[in-house]
Scaffold this motif. Sequence first.
Motif, short mmCIF file in Angstrom:
data_model
loop_
_atom_site.label_atom_id
_atom_site.label_comp_id
_atom_site.label_asym_id
_atom_site.label_seq_id
_atom_site.Cartn_x
_atom_site.Cartn_y
_atom_site.Cartn_z
N TYR A 66 3.53 -1.45 -12.19
CA TYR A 66 4.05 -1.93 -10.91
C TYR A 66 3.47 -3.31 -10.59
O TYR A 66 2.89 -3.52 -9.52
CB TYR A 66 3.71 -0.93 -9.79
N THR A 67 3.66 -4.25 -11.50
CA THR A 67 3.06 -5.57 -11.32
C THR A 67 3.80 -6.42 -10.29
O THR A 67 3.30 -7.45 -9.86
CB THR A 67 3.03 -6.33 -12.66
N ASN A 68 5.00 -6.01 -9.88
CA ASN A 68 5.77 -6.79 -8.91
C ASN A 68 5.68 -6.24 -7.49
O ASN A 68 6.48 -6.59 -6.63
CB ASN A 68 7.24 -6.86 -9.33
N TYR A 69 4.70 -5.37 -7.25
CA TYR A 69 4.53 -4.77 -5.94
C TYR A 69 3.16 -5.13 -5.38
O TYR A 69 2.20 -5.33 -6.11
CB TYR A 69 4.64 -3.24 -6.01
N TRP A 70 3.09 -5.18 -4.05
CA TRP A 70 1.80 -5.34 -3.37
C TRP A 70 1.24 -3.94 -3.15
O TRP A 70 1.45 -3.32 -2.11
CB TRP A 70 1.98 -6.07 -2.05
N LEU A 71 0.53 -3.43 -4.14
CA LEU A 71 0.00 -2.07 -4.08
C LEU A 71 -1.21 -2.00 -3.16
O LEU A 71 -2.02 -2.92 -3.11
CB LEU A 71 -0.40 -1.59 -5.48
N TYR A 99 2.82 1.01 -1.55
CA TYR A 99 2.96 -0.44 -1.55
C TYR A 99 3.60 -0.92 -0.25
O TYR A 99 4.21 -0.15 0.50
CB TYR A 99 3.78 -0.92 -2.75
N GLN A 101 6.30 -3.47 1.68
CA GLN A 101 7.56 -4.16 1.43
C GLN A 101 8.16 -4.60 2.75
O GLN A 101 8.39 -3.77 3.64
CB GLN A 101 8.54 -3.25 0.67
N ASN A 192 13.63 8.38 -4.61
CA ASN A 192 12.19 8.15 -4.54
C ASN A 192 11.45 9.36 -5.09
O ASN A 192 11.51 10.45 -4.54
CB ASN A 192 11.76 7.92 -3.08
N ALA A 195 6.61 7.55 -4.53
CA ALA A 195 6.15 6.32 -3.86
C ALA A 195 6.07 6.49 -2.35
O ALA A 195 6.87 7.19 -1.73
CB ALA A 195 7.07 5.16 -4.22
N MET A 197 6.32 3.79 0.55
CA MET A 197 6.65 2.40 0.79
C MET A 197 6.48 2.11 2.28
O MET A 197 7.17 2.67 3.12
CB MET A 197 8.08 2.11 0.34
#
Length: 230
Positions: A66-71, A99, A101, A192, A195, A197
């Motif tokens: 999940y490198t494209n998320y602000w975890l 994360y 969003q 889902n 996760a 979100m």
Amino acid sequence: HSIPNPHLNSPIYYLYNNKTITSKSFSIEFNLFTHNCKLHIGNINGYYLNKYKYNVKIKPVINKDYTNYWLIDFKEIHIESTYNNTISVFPKQQNEIAYLQGNKDSIKVPKEFFIYLEKEVFKEYIEKKICFVIHQSQGQYLECDCSAIYSFPMFEFIISDYKVKLGYRDLFRRYNSETTNCAFLMKYYFNNKNAWMFGIPFLSTHIAVFNYDEDSITLYNDDYIYEKVT
């Protein structure tokens, strides 16, 4: 890397390379009453941050899938019921991620937690026809009589060892002036699987600062004291 690095062609990278900004950072500030969003880019580590009395820095979470998320380091929810003066705890499962969003108008929750809301947290309200489960093609959510939401539970999110609270003002929306019902914004979507979100209902309560240089996310609220978990 826990926080996605800015793309070479992104505005943040361009402004930083041209020395227009001194830090690769940005903040998001929502206002649900005016439906405005303020985006501050760069130079955030100075005056803008220091003007807030209270803040909490979230520990970064690393997940190669999940490198494209602000975890974020979300651990569990404490639900404080005003109906019977009890506090229940629902932990995040080991296989779940959490994360932030900024383009979603809800807090997306896993199926197990939505079932818990329906069967435990809102059980009495559903039985008394104050709340109803709404079934849609994409998922499910709760709608409740707007006049009754003042007595609903307080939700306390444990994130990086800090308590972040959301109440009925943050978690209910009246989308249609012609109805007496308000939608509960913690929703379950069928696609889902694992996760949590945290969308606009969360980000509108807490100004979020995202810092690539420090690999961190910081939450701010001028009127809120972030209590540390002991």
